[in-house]
Scaffold this motif. Sequence first.
Motif, PDB file in Angstrom:
ATOM      1  N   UNK A   1      -2.318  -1.470  -0.933  1.00 60.97           N
ATOM      2  CA  UNK A   1      -3.573  -1.881  -1.478  1.00 60.97           C
ATOM      3  C   UNK A   1      -3.821  -1.058  -2.745  1.00 60.97           C
ATOM      4  N   UNK A   2      -4.325  -1.694  -3.779  1.00 62.03           N
ATOM      5  CA  UNK A   2      -4.668  -1.015  -5.023  1.00 62.03           C
ATOM      6  C   UNK A   2      -6.179  -0.829  -5.090  1.00 62.03           C
ATOM      7  N   UNK A   3      -6.556   0.307  -5.699  1.00 58.06           N
ATOM      8  CA  UNK A   3      -7.971   0.611  -5.774  1.00 58.06           C
ATOM      9  C   UNK A   3      -8.192   1.504  -6.996  1.00 58.06           C
ATOM     10  N   UNK A   4      -9.236   1.222  -7.758  1.00 53.85           N
ATOM     11  CA  UNK A   4      -9.589   2.058  -8.890  1.00 53.85           C
ATOM     12  C   UNK A   4     -10.127   3.410  -8.429  1.00 53.85           C
ATOM     13  N   UNK A   5     -10.149   4.353  -9.336  1.00 53.97           N
ATOM     14  CA  UNK A   5     -10.599   5.703  -8.998  1.00 53.97           C
ATOM     15  C   UNK A   5     -12.013   5.702  -8.429  1.00 53.97           C
ATOM     16  N   UNK A   6     -12.927   4.990  -9.087  1.00 52.33           N
ATOM     17  CA  UNK A   6     -14.326   4.985  -8.630  1.00 52.33           C
ATOM     18  C   UNK A   6     -14.436   4.373  -7.241  1.00 52.33           C
ATOM     19  N   UNK A   7     -13.754   3.253  -7.030  1.00 49.73           N
ATOM     20  CA  UNK A   7     -13.805   2.604  -5.717  1.00 49.73           C
ATOM     21  C   UNK A   7     -13.191   3.509  -4.655  1.00 49.73           C
ATOM     22  N   UNK A   8     -12.085   4.164  -4.991  1.00 49.85           N
ATOM     23  CA  UNK A   8     -11.436   5.080  -4.053  1.00 49.85           C
ATOM     24  C   UNK A   8     -12.411   6.193  -3.652  1.00 49.85           C
ATOM     25  N   UNK A   9     -13.087   6.765  -4.635  1.00 45.14           N
ATOM     26  CA  UNK A   9     -14.044   7.832  -4.363  1.00 45.14           C
ATOM     27  C   UNK A   9     -15.178   7.327  -3.468  1.00 45.14           C
ATOM     28  N   UNK A  10     -15.692   6.144  -3.769  1.00 44.29           N
ATOM     29  CA  UNK A  10     -16.804   5.592  -3.001  1.00 44.29           C
ATOM     30  C   UNK A  10     -16.400   5.251  -1.566  1.00 44.29           C
ATOM     31  N   UNK A  11     -15.152   4.830  -1.378  1.00 41.28           N
ATOM     32  CA  UNK A  11     -14.705   4.380  -0.058  1.00 41.28           C
ATOM     33  C   UNK A  11     -13.820   5.393   0.661  1.00 41.28           C
ATOM     34  N   UNK A  12     -13.785   6.652   0.211  1.00 37.96           N
ATOM     35  CA  UNK A  12     -12.882   7.644   0.769  1.00 37.96           C
ATOM     36  C   UNK A  12     -13.052   7.816   2.276  1.00 37.96           C
ATOM     37  N   UNK A  13     -14.275   7.830   2.746  1.00 36.23           N
ATOM     38  CA  UNK A  13     -14.506   7.968   4.183  1.00 36.23           C
ATOM     39  C   UNK A  13     -13.833   6.857   4.977  1.00 36.23           C
ATOM     40  N   UNK A  14     -13.926   5.650   4.481  1.00 36.81           N
ATOM     41  CA  UNK A  14     -13.309   4.485   5.133  1.00 36.81           C
ATOM     42  C   UNK A  14     -11.781   4.530   5.000  1.00 36.81           C
ATOM     43  N   UNK A  27      -7.685   2.219 -15.209  1.00 38.27           N
ATOM     44  CA  UNK A  27      -7.465   1.183 -16.224  1.00 38.27           C
ATOM     45  C   UNK A  27      -6.177   0.396 -15.931  1.00 38.27           C
ATOM     46  N   UNK A  28      -5.970   0.104 -14.654  1.00 42.83           N
ATOM     47  CA  UNK A  28      -4.840  -0.728 -14.258  1.00 42.83           C
ATOM     48  C   UNK A  28      -3.508  -0.013 -14.085  1.00 42.83           C
ATOM     49  N   UNK A  29      -3.435   1.263 -14.457  1.00 37.21           N
ATOM     50  CA  UNK A  29      -2.192   2.018 -14.319  1.00 37.21           C
ATOM     51  C   UNK A  29      -2.294   2.961 -13.130  1.00 37.21           C
ATOM     52  N   UNK A  30      -1.232   3.008 -12.343  1.00 41.21           N
ATOM     53  CA  UNK A  30      -1.236   3.858 -11.160  1.00 41.21           C
ATOM     54  C   UNK A  30      -1.263   5.329 -11.568  1.00 41.21           C
ATOM     55  N   UNK A  31      -2.204   6.074 -10.979  1.00 45.35           N
ATOM     56  CA  UNK A  31      -2.324   7.500 -11.253  1.00 45.35           C
ATOM     57  C   UNK A  31      -2.096   8.341  -9.998  1.00 45.35           C
ATOM     58  N   UNK A  32      -1.960   7.687  -8.869  1.00 52.22           N
ATOM     59  CA  UNK A  32      -1.744   8.426  -7.636  1.00 52.22           C
ATOM     60  C   UNK A  32      -1.600   7.498  -6.458  1.00 52.22           C
ATOM     61  N   UNK A  33      -1.322   8.120  -5.345  1.00 55.51           N
ATOM     62  CA  UNK A  33      -1.146   7.355  -4.116  1.00 55.51           C
ATOM     63  C   UNK A  33      -1.738   8.169  -2.972  1.00 55.51           C
ATOM     64  N   UNK A  34      -2.474   7.519  -2.104  1.00 55.47           N
ATOM     65  CA  UNK A  34      -3.008   8.165  -0.912  1.00 55.47           C
ATOM     66  C   UNK A  34      -2.292   7.591   0.291  1.00 55.47           C
ATOM     67  N   UNK A  35      -1.698   8.483   1.088  1.00 53.93           N
ATOM     68  CA  UNK A  35      -0.994   8.043   2.284  1.00 53.93           C
ATOM     69  C   UNK A  35      -1.566   8.811   3.473  1.00 53.93           C
ATOM     70  N   UNK A  36      -2.202   8.116   4.407  1.00 53.24           N
ATOM     71  CA  UNK A  36      -2.734   8.809   5.580  1.00 53.24           C
ATOM     72  C   UNK A  36      -1.621   9.586   6.286  1.00 53.24           C
ATOM     73  N   UNK A  37      -1.927  10.773   6.733  1.00 51.16           N
ATOM     74  CA  UNK A  37      -0.937  11.686   7.310  1.00 51.16           C
ATOM     75  C   UNK A  37      -0.166  11.051   8.462  1.00 51.16           C
ATOM     76  N   UNK A  38      -0.803  10.281   9.268  1.00 55.72           N
ATOM     77  CA  UNK A  38      -0.114   9.719  10.439  1.00 55.72           C
ATOM     78  C   UNK A  38       0.931   8.662  10.075  1.00 55.72           C
ATOM     79  N   UNK A  39       0.927   8.178   8.828  1.00 59.95           N
ATOM     80  CA  UNK A  39       1.924   7.194   8.423  1.00 59.95           C
ATOM     81  C   UNK A  39       3.248   7.844   8.032  1.00 59.95           C
ATOM     82  N   UNK A  40       3.239   9.163   7.801  1.00 54.56           N
ATOM     83  CA  UNK A  40       4.470   9.843   7.402  1.00 54.56           C
ATOM     84  C   UNK A  40       5.368   9.985   8.622  1.00 54.56           C
ATOM     85  N   UNK A  41       6.585   9.516   8.487  1.00 62.18           N
ATOM     86  CA  UNK A  41       7.508   9.575   9.618  1.00 62.18           C
ATOM     87  C   UNK A  41       8.624  10.585   9.396  1.00 62.18           C
TER      88      UNK A  41
END
Length: 92
Positions: A1-14, A27-41
């Motif tokens: 799923x892609x999400x802008x910085x502002x949306x990511x900040x607003x929805x971080x709890x979720x 601005x449409x360019x990937x600047x990072x990736x968030x991976x929930x810890x439990x998904x790391x295998x």
Amino acid sequence: MKMGIKEFRERLGEVAVGDQVIEVTHHGKRVGRYMPERLRTAPDIDLDAWLKQRIDAARRWRATTPDWRERLTSFGIPPEEIAEMEADDRCS
């Protein structure tokens, strides 16, 4: 799923309790990736290769630093550990 910085900040709890990897964009360019810890295998790095590189770097440092024993002593490394390093160097 892609999400802008502002949306990511607003929805971080979720997002933090979710199970999806989030690509954070600016601005449409990937600047990072968030991976929930439990998904790391598996670790992100090859620990055996990392350990070998660390040992090799330490050996090179000792080979090019004539006063390495004194330097390690000044950092508080116990004499027993320094003796182990000397034994390791003699075995290689």
